[in-house]
Design an enzyme around this catalytic site. Structure first.
Site, short mmCIF file in Angstrom:
data_model
loop_
_atom_site.label_atom_id
_atom_site.label_comp_id
_atom_site.label_asym_id
_atom_site.label_seq_id
_atom_site.Cartn_x
_atom_site.Cartn_y
_atom_site.Cartn_z
CD GLU A 1 8.34 14.89 -22.24
OE1 GLU A 1 8.66 15.22 -23.04
OE2 GLU A 1 7.48 14.84 -21.21
CB CYS B 1 12.88 15.78 -27.36
SG CYS B 1 10.80 16.08 -27.04
#
Length: 492
Positions: free
Chosen positions: A243, A277
């Site tokens: 991720e 993110c």
């Protein structure tokens, strides 16, 4: 003693490390990294604990995980303080992180049953059954921006599935990692099921290079993710869930409520001091008077954002970055873009030299070439103007990343077009890019991941499917395949 291996707290034998508050420089945590031998010891403990843990009924594993949720609730205030002080984020935001950790438990239990539970289909002569089995020993690498919530998103579903784990928090948030593990200890996890190794690059390399690992679950930067992918190449037997970050676009097409659009942009670009993110890094604004007015209002409101300490009262919208070095990196990225020909609309500013408090920056890059396609992890927003919606989509997709993308528009048809053409795992309409639901998958394409989304889909990479055809008794079929003769012949 800052490592937890096989149910015991021990002292690391590696490099000495200390963690300070990124604004005040107050020392919060001190300890030694795990060396390679201790990392191997943690893996051996996890391997020894795996058979018994995997054989436990799901209800037994669930009971321990739910006890952890109870402990999180009971110690919410304390854990909030630890996260806020260690990361520099305001108390209010640290509290929302702990709440997300608590909510993750029930969601993960539901996801286990929905995604990886047992399913049986009756057949004429038996049944077809789908079961799921744990991989074995998994390494979990945690990030610093959500040092409780994001590792929790790997750890909880992995434990529910029956895996045993070695957890390495970010070297920038060791205190949070230790605090969370102590709650797991109190929840009653058997020795070796979850192990904590602290450390930086050397500890991480020792962990990722272990031959006896069955998989690795990672949240962090694209550069580290690519390194791990290379390191595990040629080992298809190991599950790897990456991720990673994003260079995320937010398209401002049609603004009917100016302040609502500005608020959405601030939430998308500058929450957590730009250290999510999914944060918007690229703002794509339609050319014309409405776009001009929107940018003017955005610069006006963003210019009033004053980052503050984690314990300031009244609480600030944004706190400090994770370190003074991180703040300096953002400043260097802004200067680099100015040197390329960018036009600064709002200059970022260090509130106090040597600290991580940094005001937001906004810079227009329309027509500028050679802008790095990178994730600048902080409060720096790059602006491009566009003439028509097709151009906006082209600009949005002009990145090697593919995590999140958003659209502000009153036109549903434009959103439908974006859904068809956007290269991103998260595509929002009139909602912040940073808004995500644990009841949905979370992940991206391109350099943002390796098609192993987390959140609701985390259960998928924590177990492998086993298909069975079953019958309680063996019988000869009533109809045989051609060429088979089971008739009994008379003895000669």
């Amino acid at each position: 003693m800052t490592l937890w291996i096989n149910g015991d707290w021990i002292t690391g034998q590696g490099e000495r490390r200390r963690k300070t508050n990124p604004v005040s420089a107050e020392i919060l945590w001190q300890g030694n990294d795990a060396n390679a031998a201790q990392v191997a010891e943690a893996c051996q403990a996890a391997r020894a604990a795996f058979p018994r843990w995997a054989r436990q009924p799901f209800t037994a594993r669930q009971a321990i995980v739910e006890k952890f949720a109870v402990l999180l609730e009971a110690h919410k205030a304390d854990l909030t303080e630890v996260i806020a002080r260690e990361t520099g984020k305001p108390r209010w935001e640290a509290a929302t992180e702990v709440t997300a950790m608590i909510n993750k438990i029930a969601i993960s239990i539901k996801a286990y049953h929905a995604r990886t539970g047992e399913q049986k289909s009756e057949l004429v002569d038996g049944a077809a059954t789908l079961r799921h089995r744990p991989h074995g020993v998994l390494a979990v690498f945690g990030p610093y921006n959500f040092p409780g919530h994001l590792p929790n998103g790997h750890i909880v579903p992995a434990l529910l599935a029956g895996n045993t784990l070695i957890f390495k928090p970010s070297e920038l948030t060791p205190w949070t990692g230790e605090t969370v593990i102590k709650l797991w200890e109190r929840a009653g996890l058997p020795a070796g099921v979850l192990n904590l190794v602290q450390g930086g690059r050397e500890t991480g390399q020792a962990l990722s290079s272990l031959d006896d690992l069955d998989g690795l679950l990672f949240t962090g930067s694209a550069s580290t993710g690519y390194q791990l992918h290379r390191q595990l190449s040629g080992q298809p037997e190991k599950i790897l869930a990456l991720e990673m970050g994003g260079n995320n676009p937010l398209i401002i097409e049609d603004v009917t409520n100016m302040d609502a659009a500005v608020h959405l942009t601030l939430q998308s670009a500058f929450i957590t001091a730009g250290q999510r993110c999914t944060c918007a890094r690229r703002l794509l604004v339609k050319q014309g008077a409405q776009g001009d007015a929107f940018l003017a209002r955005l610069v006006d409101v963003a210019g009033r954002l004053q980052p503050g300490r984690w314990d300031d009262d009244p609480q600030p919208f944004i706190g400090g970055l994770i370190s003074a070095q991180a703040a300096q990196h953002v400043m260097e990225a802004w200067r680099q873009r100015e040197a390329l020909g960018g036009r600064t609309l709002l200059a970022p500013r260090k509130v106090k030299e040597g600290t991580s408090l940094l005001t937001p920056g906004i810079i227009e890059l329309t027509g500028v070439t050679d802008v790095p396609d990178e994730e600048v992890f902080g409060p720096l927003l790059n602006v491009w103007r566009y003439a028509h919606f097709d151009e906006a989509i082209r600009l949005a997709n002009n990145t090697r990343f593919g995590l999140s993308c958003g659209l502000v528009s009153t036109d549903r048809a434009q959103f439908e077009q974006l859904l068809l053409e956007a290269r991103a795992g998260i595509v929002n309409w009139n909602k912040p890019l940073t808004g995500a639901a644990s009841t949905a998958p979370f992940g991206g394409v391109g350099a943002s991941g390796n098609h192993r989304p987390s959140a609701w889909y985390a259960a998928d990479y924590c177990a492998w499917p086993m298909a069975s055809l079953e019958s309680p008794e063996l019988t000869l079929p009533a109809t045989l395949s051609p060429g088979l003769d089971f008739s009994r012949r008379e003895a000669v």
